[in-house]
Write a protein that holds these residues in place. Structure first.
Motif, PDB file in Angstrom:
ATOM      1  N   GLU A   6      -2.300  -4.427  10.839  1.00 15.35           N
ATOM      2  CA  GLU A   6      -2.695  -4.395   9.958  1.00 15.35           C
ATOM      3  C   GLU A   6      -4.755  -4.832  10.125  1.00 15.35           C
ATOM      4  O   GLU A   6      -4.742  -5.428   9.780  1.00 15.35           O
ATOM      5  N   SER A   7      -5.197  -4.142   9.600  1.00 14.47           N
ATOM      6  CA  SER A   7      -6.636  -3.953   9.440  1.00 14.47           C
ATOM      7  C   SER A   7      -7.598  -3.518   9.001  1.00 14.47           C
ATOM      8  O   SER A   7      -6.570  -1.881   8.693  1.00 14.47           O
ATOM      9  N   GLY A   9      -9.292  -3.926   5.677  1.00  8.28           N
ATOM     10  CA  GLY A   9      -8.794  -4.125   3.890  1.00  8.28           C
ATOM     11  C   GLY A   9     -10.479  -4.724   3.850  1.00  8.28           C
ATOM     12  O   GLY A   9     -11.201  -4.623   4.631  1.00  8.28           O
ATOM     13  N   LEU A  20      -8.012   2.301   6.814  1.00 10.95           N
ATOM     14  CA  LEU A  20      -7.520   0.992   6.814  1.00 10.95           C
ATOM     15  C   LEU A  20      -7.060   1.199   8.562  1.00 10.95           C
ATOM     16  O   LEU A  20      -6.299   2.037   8.402  1.00 10.95           O
ATOM     17  N   CYS A  22      -4.413   0.559  11.428  1.00 14.34           N
ATOM     18  CA  CYS A  22      -2.299  -0.068  11.771  1.00 14.34           C
ATOM     19  C   CYS A  22      -2.746  -0.041  13.266  1.00 14.34           C
ATOM     20  O   CYS A  22      -1.691   0.776  14.170  1.00 14.34           O
ATOM     21  N   TRP A  36       2.491   3.718   5.275  1.00 12.52           N
ATOM     22  CA  TRP A  36       1.910   2.623   4.352  1.00 12.52           C
ATOM     23  C   TRP A  36       1.977   2.377   3.141  1.00 12.52           C
ATOM     24  O   TRP A  36       2.524   3.624   2.627  1.00 12.52           O
ATOM     25  N   ARG A  38       1.767  -0.496  -0.164  1.00 17.22           N
ATOM     26  CA  ARG A  38       1.040  -0.814  -1.104  1.00 17.22           C
ATOM     27  C   ARG A  38       1.982  -1.613  -2.141  1.00 17.22           C
ATOM     28  O   ARG A  38       2.754  -1.152  -2.752  1.00 17.22           O
ATOM     29  N   MET A  92      -2.023  -5.056  -1.834  1.00 14.59           N
ATOM     30  CA  MET A  92      -2.005  -5.199  -0.743  1.00 14.59           C
ATOM     31  C   MET A  92      -1.110  -4.532   0.477  1.00 14.59           C
ATOM     32  O   MET A  92      -0.535  -3.495  -0.080  1.00 14.59           O
ATOM     33  N   TYR A  93      -2.059  -3.969   1.809  1.00  8.93           N
ATOM     34  CA  TYR A  93      -1.737  -2.082   1.633  1.00  8.93           C
ATOM     35  C   TYR A  93      -0.945  -2.772   3.123  1.00  8.93           C
ATOM     36  O   TYR A  93      -1.257  -4.217   4.076  1.00  8.93           O
ATOM     37  N   GLN A 119       1.526  -7.789   8.929  1.00  5.89           N
ATOM     38  CA  GLN A 119       1.300  -8.783   7.410  1.00  5.89           C
ATOM     39  C   GLN A 119       0.246  -8.128   6.415  1.00  5.89           C
ATOM     40  O   GLN A 119       0.787  -9.106   5.451  1.00  5.89           O
ATOM     41  N   THR A 121      -2.803  -5.948   4.832  1.00  7.91           N
ATOM     42  CA  THR A 121      -4.176  -6.355   4.614  1.00  7.91           C
ATOM     43  C   THR A 121      -4.949  -5.801   2.959  1.00  7.91           C
ATOM     44  O   THR A 121      -4.598  -5.039   3.131  1.00  7.91           O
ATOM     45  N   GLN A 122      -5.679  -6.424   2.442  1.00  5.19           N
ATOM     46  CA  GLN A 122      -5.921  -6.497   0.967  1.00  5.19           C
ATOM     47  C   GLN A 122      -6.886  -5.497   0.869  1.00  5.19           C
ATOM     48  O   GLN A 122      -7.760  -5.635   1.501  1.00  5.19           O
TER      49      GLN A 122
END
Length: 127
Positions: A6-7, A9, A20, A22, A36, A38, A92-93, A119, A121-122
Motif C-alpha cells: 500500500e501507499s 496515506g 490510496l 495497493c 480495503w 481500516r 491504518m488502511y 502492511q 498505510t496510515q
C-alpha cells in the motif's frame, strides 16, 4: 505467493482527499475480489470497500458517497479514492485479496475471503 504493498496515506484536514494505492503481485489477481480495510487505535479492523473480478463494488455505509474503489488490471493495482475525509476516517488502511477465486460478491465493503494482506498505510484526518 501474493504480495500487496500500500501507499498514498498521509495527514489531511477534514474535507480533504487522499488516494490510496495497493500494488499487487501474483497470478490471477485481476479475477479475485480485493478490498480495503481500516483499523483505528483501540478498534477492530473493519471493511471499507471491495471490488470483485467483474468490477462489482461494495462499500461500508460510513463511506458511501465519499470513497470510490477501483482496480487497474494492467497495472495489478487497487485504488481507493477518498473524498470529504472526516476525523473518524483516521486509521491504518490495509488492502487484502483472496488466495483463490470465490464466486460470491462482496458485501458491506468486504470480500468473503481475505487471505493476503499488505502492511498498511496510515491515514490521519484532523478537524
Amino acid at each position: 505467493q501474493v504480495q500487496l504493498v500500500e501507499s498514498g496515506g498521509g495527514s489531511v484536514q477534514a474535507g480533504g482527499s487522499l488516494r490510496l494505492s495497493c500494488a499487487a503481485s501474483g497470478n490471477g489477481i485481476s479475477t479475485y475480489c480485493m478490498g480495503w480495510f481500516r483499523q483505528a487505535p483501540g478498534k477492530e479492523r473493519e471493511g471499507v470497500a471491495a471490488i470483485d473480478g467483474r468490477g462489482y463494488t461494495s462499500y461500508a455505509d460510513s463511506v458511501k458517497g465519499r470513497f470510490t474503489i477501483s482496480k487497474d488490471r494492467l497495472k495489478n493495482t487497487l485504488y481507493l479514492q477518498m473524498n470529504d475525509l472526516k476525523p473518524e476516517d483516521t486509521g491504518m488502511y490495509f488492502c487484502a485479496t483472496q488466495s483463490a477465486y470465490v464466486a460470491i460478491r462482496p458485501v458491506g465493503g468486504t470480500c468473503l475471503r481475505n487471505d493476503y494482506w499488505g502492511q498498511g498505510t496510515q491515514v490521519t484526518v484532523s478537524s
